[in-house]
Motif scaffolding. Sequence first.
Motif, PDB file in Angstrom:
ATOM      1  N   ARG A  64      70.266  20.142 -31.203  1.00 59.96           N
ATOM      2  CA  ARG A  64      69.494  19.047 -30.526  1.00 59.96           C
ATOM      3  C   ARG A  64      68.750  19.830 -29.417  1.00 59.96           C
ATOM      4  O   ARG A  64      67.740  19.397 -28.955  1.00 59.96           O
ATOM      5  N   GLU A  65      69.679  20.613 -28.486  1.00 64.40           N
ATOM      6  CA  GLU A  65      68.869  21.408 -27.511  1.00 64.40           C
ATOM      7  C   GLU A  65      67.571  22.197 -27.930  1.00 64.40           C
ATOM      8  O   GLU A  65      66.943  22.147 -27.005  1.00 64.40           O
ATOM      9  N   SER A  66      67.663  22.829 -28.989  1.00 60.23           N
ATOM     10  CA  SER A  66      66.306  23.611 -29.652  1.00 60.23           C
ATOM     11  C   SER A  66      65.513  22.621 -29.914  1.00 60.23           C
ATOM     12  O   SER A  66      64.109  23.154 -29.579  1.00 60.23           O
ATOM     13  N   LEU A  67      65.637  21.396 -30.241  1.00 67.92           N
ATOM     14  CA  LEU A  67      64.670  20.528 -30.646  1.00 67.92           C
ATOM     15  C   LEU A  67      63.899  19.971 -29.520  1.00 67.92           C
ATOM     16  O   LEU A  67      62.683  19.907 -29.266  1.00 67.92           O
ATOM     17  N   ILE A  68      64.655  19.648 -28.435  1.00 65.89           N
ATOM     18  CA  ILE A  68      64.224  19.154 -27.023  1.00 65.89           C
ATOM     19  C   ILE A  68      63.457  20.473 -26.357  1.00 65.89           C
ATOM     20  O   ILE A  68      62.313  20.311 -25.824  1.00 65.89           O
ATOM     21  N   LYS A  69      64.058  21.782 -26.418  1.00 61.03           N
ATOM     22  CA  LYS A  69      63.247  22.636 -25.694  1.00 61.03           C
ATOM     23  C   LYS A  69      61.771  23.096 -26.436  1.00 61.03           C
ATOM     24  O   LYS A  69      60.835  23.268 -25.810  1.00 61.03           O
ATOM     25  N   GLY A  70      62.094  23.258 -27.975  1.00 59.33           N
ATOM     26  CA  GLY A  70      60.723  23.163 -28.444  1.00 59.33           C
ATOM     27  C   GLY A  70      59.591  22.189 -28.222  1.00 59.33           C
ATOM     28  O   GLY A  70      58.567  22.465 -28.212  1.00 59.33           O
ATOM     29  N   HIS A  71      60.180  21.053 -27.976  1.00 52.38           N
ATOM     30  CA  HIS A  71      59.232  19.836 -27.618  1.00 52.38           C
ATOM     31  C   HIS A  71      58.510  20.136 -26.301  1.00 52.38           C
ATOM     32  O   HIS A  71      57.244  19.981 -26.051  1.00 52.38           O
ATOM     33  N   LEU A  72      59.579  20.390 -25.293  1.00 47.91           N
ATOM     34  CA  LEU A  72      59.045  20.737 -23.968  1.00 47.91           C
ATOM     35  C   LEU A  72      57.885  21.857 -23.980  1.00 47.91           C
ATOM     36  O   LEU A  72      57.081  21.852 -23.098  1.00 47.91           O
ATOM     37  N   PHE A  73      58.346  22.722 -24.525  1.00 43.60           N
ATOM     38  CA  PHE A  73      57.497  23.980 -24.939  1.00 43.60           C
ATOM     39  C   PHE A  73      56.120  23.577 -25.299  1.00 43.60           C
ATOM     40  O   PHE A  73      55.071  24.121 -24.776  1.00 43.60           O
TER      41      PHE A  73
END
Length: 260
Positions: A14-23
């Motif tokens: 979940r955190e990787s998806l969120i970080k990818g989106h923010l990036f």
Amino acid sequence: MSDHVLLQMWGPFRESLIKGHLFYIEQAQKRLLSQFDDIEAEADRAAEEWLEKSGPRFDPDRHDPGDFYEAANDAGIEFYGLLSEMREQTRLSVVAGMFHEWDKQLRNWLVREIQHWHRGENVSLQVWSVNFGQITDLLGNLGWDVRSEEYFRALDACRLVVNVHKHGDGKSLDDLKNSYPEYLDDPLAGFGEGLSDLKYRDHTHLKVSDEQFQVFSNAILSFWRDVPENVFESQVTDIPQWFDNAMKKDRANSQQTNKK
């Protein structure tokens, strides 16, 4: 009696998806959209450059200086208009890339989770091919009513905006007019209701402001944060017909394979 887990959202994933989106959002702002931060000054420079290039042609005996300055001003206005249009198209392209990446990540996650308890290519193919509404209905059937969430309207509007950006006039444009007309710019606002009627607007009026872009981005973040950690078999209310048919086809194919 144990309650089987049908879908699971692992915390680090979940955190990787969120970080990818923010990036994606950060870099799109930094590398693409920021280039249009000062187009007024760029338009002024375009007018000045026109004067510099046209200066050698100026003959005080034959030309009126006012005509040259007016032509330079027109060149600046034209440059501003073209750059403004490029800015709008760039922002729409960024929105499209953001939505398509989210949509693919969602379907990929669903397929991987389903494969833990059902094997077969037909279900996987259907998850990848059905429309956005059918995917959200599937999530609802599995116990997570996404349509009732506050951010769903933004996700649905984003889907329609992306479809209109890609395909132009059509059903998505009609749906956008009916449900989210705020994404269709009204160039005749203030000139009377008859002239600014929504029926006169088409795909060329599609526009997403910086604020609306942020709303779309926030909706995707809210979605990923809101995905239940576990979806259990006991939460299932019904199975969509397309999903049920695909499962039956997979089972029939498996039985035929086992008989060989």
